[in-house]
Structures are given as C-alpha cells and as structure tokens.
Design an enzyme around this catalytic site. Structure first.
Site, PDB file in Angstrom:
ATOM      1  N   GLY A 715       0.951  -1.207  -0.050  1.00  0.00           N
ATOM      2  CA  GLY A 715       0.049   0.250  -0.112  1.00  0.00           C
ATOM      3  C   GLY A 715       0.894   1.218   0.168  1.00  0.00           C
ATOM      4  O   GLY A 715       1.902   1.360   0.261  1.00  0.00           O
ATOM      5  N   GLY A 717       0.345   5.453   0.607  1.00  0.00           N
ATOM      6  CA  GLY A 717      -0.240   6.800   1.049  1.00  0.00           C
ATOM      7  C   GLY A 717       0.249   8.219   0.932  1.00  0.00           C
ATOM      8  O   GLY A 717       1.524   8.232   0.276  1.00  0.00           O
ATOM      9  N   PHE A 719       1.896   9.951   2.985  1.00  0.00           N
ATOM     10  CA  PHE A 719       3.027  10.117   3.745  1.00  0.00           C
ATOM     11  C   PHE A 719       3.977   8.895   3.913  1.00  0.00           C
ATOM     12  O   PHE A 719       4.950   9.182   4.608  1.00  0.00           O
ATOM     13  CB  PHE A 719       2.585  10.638   5.220  1.00  0.00           C
ATOM     14  CG  PHE A 719       1.959  11.951   5.317  1.00  0.00           C
ATOM     15  CD1 PHE A 719       2.484  12.913   4.543  1.00  0.00           C
ATOM     16  CD2 PHE A 719       1.013  12.269   6.256  1.00  0.00           C
ATOM     17  CE1 PHE A 719       1.930  14.233   4.553  1.00  0.00           C
ATOM     18  CE2 PHE A 719       0.534  13.420   6.097  1.00  0.00           C
ATOM     19  CZ  PHE A 719       0.803  14.699   5.351  1.00  0.00           C
ATOM     20  N   SER A 721       4.749   4.343   2.909  1.00  0.00           N
ATOM     21  CA  SER A 721       4.540   3.077   1.929  1.00  0.00           C
ATOM     22  C   SER A 721       4.442   2.015   3.122  1.00  0.00           C
ATOM     23  O   SER A 721       5.193   2.016   4.101  1.00  0.00           O
ATOM     24  CB  SER A 721       5.635   3.084   1.295  1.00  0.00           C
ATOM     25  OG  SER A 721       5.696   3.904   0.227  1.00  0.00           O
ATOM     26  N   VAL A 722       3.613   0.917   2.802  1.00  0.00           N
ATOM     27  CA  VAL A 722       3.078   0.093   3.944  1.00  0.00           C
ATOM     28  C   VAL A 722       3.937  -1.163   3.062  1.00  0.00           C
ATOM     29  O   VAL A 722       3.276  -1.882   1.828  1.00  0.00           O
ATOM     30  CB  VAL A 722       1.846  -0.365   4.162  1.00  0.00           C
ATOM     31  CG1 VAL A 722       1.471  -1.243   5.188  1.00  0.00           C
ATOM     32  CG2 VAL A 722       1.339   1.045   4.637  1.00  0.00           C
ATOM     33  N   LYS A 739       4.947   0.292   8.069  1.00  0.00           N
ATOM     34  CA  LYS A 739       4.810   1.563   7.490  1.00  0.00           C
ATOM     35  C   LYS A 739       5.913   2.330   7.640  1.00  0.00           C
ATOM     36  O   LYS A 739       6.223   2.934   8.721  1.00  0.00           O
ATOM     37  CB  LYS A 739       3.366   2.123   8.299  1.00  0.00           C
ATOM     38  CG  LYS A 739       3.174   3.496   7.808  1.00  0.00           C
ATOM     39  CD  LYS A 739       1.730   3.957   8.525  1.00  0.00           C
ATOM     40  CE  LYS A 739       1.159   5.239   7.985  1.00  0.00           C
ATOM     41  NZ  LYS A 739       0.055   5.694   8.732  1.00  0.00           N
ATOM     42  N   ASP A 841      -9.368  10.629   9.238  1.00  0.00           N
ATOM     43  CA  ASP A 841      -9.402  10.040   8.008  1.00  0.00           C
ATOM     44  C   ASP A 841      -9.895   8.775   7.742  1.00  0.00           C
ATOM     45  O   ASP A 841      -9.317   7.707   7.304  1.00  0.00           O
ATOM     46  CB  ASP A 841      -7.742   9.868   7.656  1.00  0.00           C
ATOM     47  CG  ASP A 841      -7.520   9.891   6.243  1.00  0.00           C
ATOM     48  OD1 ASP A 841      -8.395  10.112   5.144  1.00  0.00           O
ATOM     49  OD2 ASP A 841      -6.311   9.512   5.607  1.00  0.00           O
TER      50      ASP A 841
END
Length: 1007
Positions: A715, A717, A719, A721-722, A739, A841
């Site tokens: 994933g 986002g 801010f 990366s996962v 994360k 969020d």
C-alpha cells in the site's frame, strides 16, 4: 391476400386439405407481420447496446441471439404482442450515450436507467413514444437541454431527470403532459425560471427543481396543482414573494423553499387548509413580518425551519396543537414584541412529546425566561436561547430536561444563581451560560454533569471558590470561567482533569495562592489563561509537562523568580505572555528555538542580554518594556550593548567538570543496564509481542521486508509506504505490516508523531494493534521512521469493495458486522477515550480485516486529540480525504468527532451502494448523500449494490420483508450520519445501537 377457391362438398379429403392449408397460410401471414414489429424492437435494443461502452456487472451479457429479446435482462415485454414495454437497467454502472433508436420502441411504457453513467444529450426521438408513462434517467451525466418534444409522450406520468448536467430552461411544452404527476429536475444547471404554463398540469403531485440556478419568481399558476404533495425548490435563486395560491394546496405535505432570495411576509388570513403539512422549510431567505397563527393548524408538522430570515413580532403559534413536531428552527430572526408575555409560547410546547430541538437563538426576545421551560419534553436534546435579551432567574425546573445534550443560554441578561438541580442533566455535553449577569457561588452539583464536554460561564458575576467537584467531570474538554469574581485558590482536582484539552481560562478573577504543581497533569491542554488574578510564588517547573500548550498567559499576577528551564519542553507554544509579574533572571535562550508568534515579557525584572534569534528577530512580535536591566538584542530595541565578561584562562571550566561527572555516571548506568539485561535473557520471557519488539532496528526491518522490495509493497499513502514483512524473534516468524514514513514529504514527521501519540493512548479490539515503532537512520545517513503493525491477512475494506470481476464479494451480513465493528471503534474513540480522539481520515482503505473478517480501524496519521497542539488547525492543514472529509472542514472549521461521523456515513453509503463519494456522477451539488437520501424510504432497493441483493436468493416472503427493512435502516443510518449540519448528525453511540439492532434481525438468514 389468400385467394379462396370453392371447396367441393363431395370430397372430404380435399376439404380437410384446404382447411389445413388456409390455417397454415393465415398463421404464417400473421407471424410474418408480428415478427416485423418484433424485429424493429430487436434492432432498436441492439442499437442501444452498441452505444454502451462499459458494462461492469455484465447486465447486457444476455443481449445476444441465443435468447429471445423478451428474455434479455432488464427487458420487459407484453404478453399478447411480445413487444418491448419496459427497459429497466438501474444501478448497473453502465457508461456510454443513449441511442436515438430508442424512439423505435413504440410500445415502450417504462424507461428506467436510474443511477448509471450515461452522458451526452437525451435524444429527441424519445418524443415519439406515445405510450411512455415513466422516464427515470436520474443520477447520470446527461448534458444538453431537456427535449421539448417530450410533450409528445402524452401518457407520461413520471419524469425524473434529476442529478445530471442538463442546461437551458425548463421547456414550456412539458405543460402539455396532462397526466404528469411527478416531475423531478433537481441538481442540474437549469435556468430561465419556472414556466407559468406548468400550472396547467392539474395532475401534479411532486415537483422538484432543487439546487438549480433557475431564477425568476414562483408563478401564481402553480396554485392550480390541487393534488400537489411535495414542492421542492430550495437553492434556486428564486426571488419575489410566495404566491397566496400556494397556501391553499390542501394536500401539500412537504414545502421546501430554503436558500433563495424570497421576500414579503406570510399571509395571515389563508393557509388554514394545510392540514397535511409535515415539513415547512423557508430558511435562509429574506422573509419579513410575523409568523401567522395558522401554522398552529398544521397538526402533522414535524419540522418548522425559518432560520435566518427577518421575521419579527410576537410568536403566536399554539405549539400545543403540533403533537408530532420534532424540530423548531427559528434562530437568526427579529422576533420579539417587548410584551411581558412574549415568552408564553414556551408554555404551549409542553405537549410536544417528540420535540428534540428548539432553536430560537439570536432573535430579540426580551421576556422573562418562564419556569414552564422545565415542562418541555424529556426527549429534548438541544435547547438554544443564545443571543437574546432574556432576563429573570434560571428556573430550578431546568433540571427536569434530563434528555438535554446541549443547553445554550449565553448572551442574555439572566440573573441570580445556578440552581443545584442542574446536576440532574446527566447527558449534557455543551453548557453555555456565558455573558449574562448570573451571580452567587458555583454549585457543587456541577460535578454531577458526568458527560459534559464544554462549560462556558465567562463574563458573569460568579463569586466564591471554584468548586472542587468539577474534578468529577472526567470528559471535560473546555472550562471557561474567566471574567467573574471568583476567589480562593485553584483547586488541584481541576488541574488533574486529563481530559481538558481545548482551553482552561480562569483569567480576570480574584484567585490567589500559588499555581498548584498538579498543573503538569494537563498534558493535552492547548490553551491555559490565568491572567489578571493574584497568583503568587514561582512558576512551577511541572508546567513543562504540558507539552501540548500552544497558548500560555500568566499576565498580571504576582509570580516571581525565574522562568523555569522545564518550560523548554513546550515546543508547540505560539503565544506566551508573562508580562506584569515580578519575574527575574535572564531571558531563557530556549525561547529562540520556539515558533512563537507573540511573546510578552514586559513589566518584570529580567536582566542580561536579549536573544537575537527566533521571535527575538522581529521587533513587532515580542515586547520587553520596563525591564530596565536588559541589554543587547536587535538594533530596533535601542538597548545598550552588553558588557563583555573577562575570561579566566587558567581556571578549569566548571561545565567541563559537570560533563565529566555526568559522563562517568552515564557509563556506570549503561554497564549496570547491560548486566541486568544479560541476566534477564537467561529467564523465559512471558512478554507480549509488543514488549519483545519494543526495540527494533532499521536493519531488522530491512531484512524483514526483503530490502523494502516492490514485491513486499502492499500500500501507498500520502506520507508513507506499507510493506509486508516477517520478523524473526526467538525462531518465531511473525507476519507484520511495516509503515515507512516518507520524511521528505511535508507533514510526514508530524503524522508519525500523531500516530505514535494515538497508539500510546488507545486500546480496542476494533483498532489496529501496533507492535512497535522505529526511529533511526538508514545506511545513507538519512532519518528513518517506521511503525510496525499486526498484519491483517484479509486486506482492506477497499480491496473487497473493488475486487476484480469474478472474485468473491462481501455479503450483507459481513458488511453489517464490519460496519458495527467500525462504529464500535469510533464510539470508543469519541465517548470512552480520555482525551477524546478524532480519527480524521476514515475511509475504506483504512479499515483492515483479520482472518475472522473482524474490522480494525488503522492509520491515525491525521488524528487529533481534542485540544492538543495537533488539534489547532491552520487554514492549510490536512483534514482528511476528499469525499470523506466533512464539508465544514472546507470552510476552515476545527476537526471534531462530528467530522468522523460524516466520514463514517459516507463510508457506509459507499459500502452499501458500491459507489465512491468521488465518482464523476457526484458533482455540482449532487452527492452520494443526496443519491441515497433521495431513495428513502420507498426506493432503497434501487441504490443497493447488486452483490448485496444476492441475500434474497431462496428466502421466504417474510424474511425478504425483514431484509428490505434492514437495508433501508442501514441506508438511513448513513444518510443521518452524513448530513451537512454537524449538529444534526447521529452520534456514534446511537449508530452502534442501531447496527446491533439490525444484526439481531438477520442471524437466521443464510447467505
């Protein structure tokens, strides 16, 4: 034409032959003619299909030669002639344009394409369809004008073109449709006014042009609509007056004309016929005059909304006749008569047992607040009398309103003391008595307000000591007692309220004594104002523990001594005022490192050099007046230069000795720690994963994620990366999600800190479990920060919603369980956390699922603890994701729990409809919320995702009815949570209750 020859009577065999031949030829002729009509329909349907460019659910798969077109999905045919009578393809995600060959379906009666993505113009050929009775093209992307030749569809009864991109004017030719009963054109871009000729359609029952820039006036001819039930023309730029003829429409139930420019007054002598009226909404106009008493006769009225007009005079409505009333909204008007009994309307409300909200704030009522206010319904949740000129005492009967959540009596002229009965309001969250003339002591009963979040009692004449019982208000976020006559010492128990996170303001009183060291317990407080009292002694060093402070004012007291070095921890300070005290010593250098916008050190006894950096570089941002022993600083200050101190070359510097001693002690401590750690390793560990991985290195994470490889990426986002990873500890492989923050992105580090803070304070089965964090440097010497979570094997809710075709999808029971899990997590964050947490969020990609399909809410990178530094939003701050973020955030409002409720509502509606709130169809005022709310209560099945509707397979009629009720209830929750007004949204506690009720209805249904 078949030529018939005479049949010889003497030949039976010939006679039989001719009979068979005639029957055969006749049937062949009929079939040929019949097939010709069928072929026209067949070709027209194929042409319609040919212009559809996307069919994500395969709705048109059956439209091929292997089946008769009457057996195609969505096609309905007459039993006698086998001609197409209906095309019903709602909510299929179809894209493309509409073929003109539609006009060849001459037997078509119903054309239903609601909720797709058709674009282009509506073909004029639709006007050929004489038998057409229903056209529903709402919630698409049609543009261009409304075809004027729709007037040719003389049997048309329902025309729904709402929520498209149509332009131009409303065709006056529609007035020829004498059977039309439902006309919905809302949420388009129509202009040119409402044609007066529409009044000729005497069969009209529902008319809607909501949210169109129509302009013009309301034609008087619309009074001919004697069968009218719903009139919806809010947000249409309408001007002029409301025609008197409208008030004689005796069947009218919903009359909505809010957000226009209407003027004039409501007539007094007519309107008595509106006995069916349920919703009367004329808010945000410029209407004047009194509210007529005939409103009392509208016995079915549930909502009366006259907010923000210029109504005036005495309120003469007899509310006792409105037994079903739920909401009365009369704020921002000029009501008031200067008569002694002008508040008597309160008396007539005692029989309104369903009343939930009474809003008459910011009017000009001048009467005495009646004691009968305590006779209002115990279901009343909000009572707003703010901003009037009410006088008299606050009646003890106020304690009867045990259902109150919000009590707003601020900005009036109330006198006397607060009755102790106030302690009965156990549900009260917002309590505003500010800017009155109340006096006496604050009652100990305030400590009984166990749910209260905000207490506003500033600008009164309260005296005596602050009751220590306020320390019982464990959910208190804000306490404003400033500008009173309070005396005594500050009760330490109040300073131990860790929930206080917005503001504690005790300024402008007569408080004395020292500032208790317990002030250090206010670790999440944003603003502390103790100015203009008689507090003395030293500023306690414990104040440095208030790490979330952005504003601190100790101005106008008797504090002495130095500013404690511990205040160097207050790195979030934006405003600091310690002026007008007896402080001494040097100005602390750590103030240079703060991002201060305002600093006032004036009228003290500071000495030594004024720093040059930070706030001290801007003469307009700080003040040091009347500190006569200061020197140096920037030139603008005009201070004398500081004298140079002599250097002692042979004297061994004291600071070196201190460093050497400290280093020695540190070495001893480290050796002792290493010895203890070695000893502990020899014992079996009973610690959890969280404890065992409390310390983790960059190297371990690099190895766990295979060098942060693309194959491990799960994933991305804004801010971070996962990555999926495998941690190996004591030969035990553990799957984790790592994360990694992109620290080069602005705001990423702040996001990391917020998330760490969040996970340190919250624990719940439906929150993603964090294992540890890592703050280190990578092999290139760059800062590295990461969070390590428990791995969720079933992925995110977003993954399940938008999985590729052919893969399994969520069923209704799974969806209900997931929604209940998410609601439970939010209920915990909003109502059971201290301090309260705003997630900020919420969206499907942040809802993760474990092996048992239990939902876990994750990603607290935008979280706010109400009242902390992170809660103070700037105009450019990130406030959630577009589509899920509450609309008030776009107007600069602070983040609140109501914003999370909105996000949950959008998430629920997305899950139920499989439509993203950012889909192209939702624009120009049309939204996922409106899409769903328009389907309530009778058309919910039209908006539900088809995969969810598989629940109907094999169920009996009774269970089917239960399912439909549950589906409607679920959509209703989403709509209630996502209304624009934050105060009207359903709270999460009630959401959990409603979802649990739905779950309990479904257990015996197999899916």
């Amino acid at each position: 034409m078949i030529s018939m020859q005479p049949i010889p009577s003497s030949s039976p065999s010939n006679f039989l032959f001719y009979v068979v031949l005639v029957i055969f030829l006749t049937s062949t002729s009929i079939t040929s003619s019949y097939d010709g009509g069928n072929e026209t329909d067949h070709l027209a349907l194929l042409k319609i299909k040919s212009m559809i460019t996307r069919d994500p659910y395969g709705a048109l798969t059956s439209w091929n030669t292997s089946l008769h077109f009457c057996d195609w999905y969505g096609v309905e045919c007459g039993k006698r002639h086998r001609r197409v009578t209906g095309v019903v393809l709602q909510s299929q995600g179809l894209e493309g344009s509409l073929s003109p060959h539609l006009g060849n379906l001459s037997f078509l009666r119903e054309f239903y394409l609601f909720n797709n993505s058709f674009q282009g113009a509506i073909p004029h050929e639709i006007g050929r369809l004489k038998r057409l009775s229903l056209v529903a093209l709402a919630a698409n992307k049609f543009n261009g004008v409304i075809p004027s030749n729709l007037s040719g569809c003389l049997n048309l009864q329902i025309l729904d073109l709402s929520s498209n991109k149509l332009v131009g004017s409303i065709p006056k030719e529609i007035s020829f449709l004498s059977k039309l009963s439902f006309l919905s054109l809302g949420y388009n871009k129509l202009t040119g006014g409402i044609p007066p000729l529409l009044g000729n359609i005497t069969s009209m029952e529902t008319f809607s042009v909501l949210d169109n820039p129509v302009g013009g006036i309301i034609p008087d001819t619309l009074g001919n609509w004697k069968k009218l039930v719903g009139f919806h023309s809010g947000g249409c730029n309408l001007s002029g007056t409301i025609p008197d003829s409208i008030y004689n429409l005796s069947l009218l139930a919903n009359f909505s004309l809010g957000e226009n420019e209407l003027t004039g007054s409501l007539p007094r002598g007519i309107g008595a016929m509106l006995s069916h009226l349920e919703f009367l909404q004329l808010n945000f106009n410029r209407l004047t005059g009194p509210l007529p008493s005939w409103i009392s006769n509208c016995s079915k009225l549930r909502t009366l909304d006259m907010t923000d007009n210029m109504f005036s005079g005495k309120l003469t409505i007899d509310f006792s006749k409105l037994g079903d009333i739920e909401g009365i909204y009369l704020s921002l008007n000029n009501f008031g008569s200067s008569e002694a009994d002008e508040m008597n309307f309160i008396d007539s409300l005692k029989n309104c047992t369903t009343l939930y909200r009474l809003d008459v704030g910011y009017c000009k009522f001048q009467g005495v607040l009646p004691r009968s206010i305590g006779n209002l319904s115990d279901q009343l949740g909000s009572l707003n009398l703010n901003g009037n000129n009410l006088h008299g005492n606050l009646p003890a009967s106020i304690g009867n309103l045990v259902g109150l959540v919000g009590l707003y009596f601020g900005r009036n002229q109330l006198i006397g003391s607060i009755p102790s009965t106030i302690g009965k309001l156990q549900k009260l969250q917002y309590f505003d008595l500010s800017e009155n003339q109340l006096s006496g002591q604050l009652p100990d009963a305030l400590g009984n307000l166990s749910s209260v979040n905000n207490i506003l009692m500033f600008s009164n004449m309260f005296e005596g000591e602050i009751p220590s019982s306020l320390g019982n208000c464990r959910h208190l976020l804000q306490l404003l007692l400033n500008d009173n006559k309070l005396t005594g010492k500050i009760p330490p128990r109040i300073l131990q309220l860790s929930s206080l996170s917005i503001t504690l303001n005790l300024s402008q009183n007569n408080l004395f004594g020292s500032l208790p060291t317990e002030v250090g317990d206010l670790k999440t407080l944003t603003a502390l104002d103790l100015s203009y009292n008689s507090l003395s002694g030293k500023i306690p060093s414990s104040l440095g523990s208030c790490g979330s402070l952005s504003s601190l004012s100790l101005k106008g007291n008797l504090f002495q001594g130095m500013i404690p070095p511990s205040l160097s921890s207050l790195k979030g300070l934006v405003k600091l005022d310690v002026s007008h005290n007896n402080l001494s010593g040097q100005i602390p250098r750590f103030l240079e490192r703060f991002l201060l916008e305002y600093l006032n050190l004036s009228y003290n006894d500071f000495e030594g050099e004024v720093p040059h950096l930070g706030v001290f570089a801007n003469a307009s941002a700080f003040s040091i007046l009347r500190n006569n022993r200061l020197c140096g600083g920037i030139v603008e200050l005009g201070l004398p230069k500081c004298k140079e101190t002599k250097k002692h070359k042979h004297k061994f510097p004291v600071f070196v000795i201190v460093i050497l001693i400290a280093s020695s002690l540190l070495t001893i401590i480290c050796l002792a720690y290493a010895w203890c750690k070695k000893k502990s390793k020899s014992r079996p560990s009973q610690s959890s994963m969280r404890d065992r991985f409390l310390k983790i290195s960059y190297t371990q994470l690099l190895k766990a994620t295979n060098g942060f490889s693309e194959t491990n990426l799960i994933g991305n986002g804004g801010f971070s990366s996962v990555y999926k990873g495998v941690l190996n500890e004591d030969d035990d492989d553990t799957l984790v999600a790592v994360k990694v923050l992109r620290l080069q992105n602005r705001g990423a580090e702040r996001s990391f800190m917020r998330e760490c803070e969040a996970w340190r304070n919250i624990r719940h089965r439906n929150l993603l479990r964090i294992i540890t964090s890592c703050s280190s440097i990578d092999f290139q010497g760059n800062d590295f920060k990461a969070l390590v979570y428990e791995f969720m094997p079933k992925g995110s809710l977003h993954d399940w919603l938008y999985a590729s075709e052919g893969t399994s999808r969520l069923n209704y029971i799974q969806i209900t369980n997931i929604l209940a899990d998410v609601a439970s997590a939010l209920d915990y964050l909003h109502n059971h956390c201290v301090p309260i947490v705003v997630h900020g969020d919420l969206k499907p990609s942040n809802i993760l699922l474990d092996d048992e399909m239990v939902a876990h809410v994750g990603d607290f990178g935008l979280a706010r603890f109400l009242g902390t530094t992170s809660y103070q939003n700037s105009s450019t701050g990130i406030r959630g994701t577009i589509g899920y973020a509450a609309p008030e955030y776009g107007l600069g409002s602070d983040m609140t729990t109501n914003g999370d409720v909105y996000s949950f509502g959008m998430l629920l509606l997305e899950v139920m409809t499989r439509k993203k709130p950012t889909d192209d169809v939702f624009n120009e005022g049309y939204s996922l919320h409106k899409f769903a709310s328009m389907a309530l209560p009778d058309h919910v099945m039209d908006v539900i995702d088809l995969n969810i509707l598989n629940i109907y397979q094999g169920v009996c009629e009774a269970d089917a009815q239960k399912i439909e009720e549950c589906l409607a209830s679920t959509i209703k929750i989403g709509v209630s949570c996502s209304v624009d007004s934050p105060s009207l949204r359903m709270n999460m506690e009630k959401v959990v209750h409603e979802l649990r009720r739905i779950q309990n209805t479904l257990p015996n249904i197999e899916i």
